[in-house]
Design an enzyme around this catalytic site. Sequence first.
Site, short mmCIF file in Angstrom:
data_model
loop_
_atom_site.label_atom_id
_atom_site.label_comp_id
_atom_site.label_asym_id
_atom_site.label_seq_id
_atom_site.Cartn_x
_atom_site.Cartn_y
_atom_site.Cartn_z
N THR A 116 0.81 -1.21 0.00
CA THR A 116 0.00 0.00 0.00
C THR A 116 0.85 1.27 0.00
O THR A 116 1.97 1.26 0.53
CB THR A 116 -0.89 0.02 1.26
OG1 THR A 116 -1.48 1.31 1.41
CG2 THR A 116 -0.11 -0.27 2.53
N TYR A 140 -1.80 0.27 10.07
CA TYR A 140 -2.07 -0.43 8.81
C TYR A 140 -0.84 -0.37 7.91
O TYR A 140 -0.36 -1.39 7.41
CB TYR A 140 -3.29 0.21 8.12
CG TYR A 140 -3.44 -0.22 6.69
CD1 TYR A 140 -3.76 -1.54 6.38
CD2 TYR A 140 -3.24 0.67 5.63
CE1 TYR A 140 -3.87 -1.95 5.06
CE2 TYR A 140 -3.35 0.27 4.32
CZ TYR A 140 -3.66 -1.05 4.04
OH TYR A 140 -3.75 -1.45 2.74
#
Length: 341
Positions: A116, A140
């Site tokens: 990501t 995250y």
Amino acid sequence: MKVFVTGGAGYIGSHVVKALGEKGHDVLVYDDLRTGNRWAVLHGRLVVADLADVQALDEAFRQFRPDAVMHFAASIVVPESVRNPVEYYLNNTACTLNLLRAMLAHGTGRLIFSSTAAVYGIAGTSPIRETAPLAPINPYGTSKMVNEIILRDTVFAHDDFRYVSLRYFNVAGADGQARIGQAYKEATHLITRALKTARGEMERLDIYGTDYPTPDGTCIRDYIHVEDLADAHVLALDYLAAGGASEVFNLGYGHGFSVREVVNAVRRTTGIDFSVAETGRREGDPPELVAGNEKIKALLGWRPLRDDLDHIIKTAWQWERKLDSLTRTLSHGEREKRSGG
Ligand code: UFG
């Protein structure tokens, strides 16, 4: 090729499974259906199991004997990761270790990993290149960064292991035929929430923060159509199959839109003037994330075909309307079942 796809019943995974099916690959989807859906698997077989269940994982590898793995299964909501870091590290990092152990034990040496843009944190440069320092500002992003480090170490230790890590920017849009799309129980992503507000499912859309150091004060993101993203996975698989070395690539269009610009585009595309409120910042949001994408174009020959915000929104809008009727049909079926009908 035989491709083992974790999280293949989820939003991004299901679009990649569709693309793999169209190319004639043999697919096994491994998904616990926590956020995925059975109906989203348009191709291949589905094993409903958790990556934390190492016995089920081992059994699936033993039976399927995959040539390659694509690893989508993960928790992905930034603010939730800020509130619940331990769950994020367990699901995103510990489960990836289980998967790697199974791959090594069964001699599967090719992995395409879903990373990501959140690994960059507040990059300070735009567009961001893959060589930028990794400095995530939320659990995250950190959980994905740790996975990338683990993968790098695994390559050093095992000659027959290679991977491609794809750092996704903001994935949006849906299948052109509206067969699959985002179907989370609680929508958190901007475009989906804006569309749900346009449909009247939400009273108003909040803009989280208008005091960022960007031209209009709202955050800038690089929105990429999920089908262009899926195509890149097929190319990455071909690349590894042709003997390509382990690599990390950004996956985005190379230009961004602010929250306000997205809101205007959703109003324009749907023709609905829904209500919007300006509120405070959401935790863990970097001001700007735009992909430098020269590397993936050069090495994988990736060519985006749907780089058009209105098209992204249009396909997501088509899907939102379909999802509504799908949800109604499914809950009707549930009621029938319960009443013995
Ligand atoms: N936003 C709003 N209102 C909303 C929802 C979002 O203003 O109701 C704003 C957010 O604050 C952010 C932008 O819209 O500035 C985009 O937010 P999303 O939740 O749609 O997406 P994120 O950028 O937070 O995260 C997404 C993925 C991550 C990925 C990241 C990479 O969820 O997995 O993109 O850019 F890491």
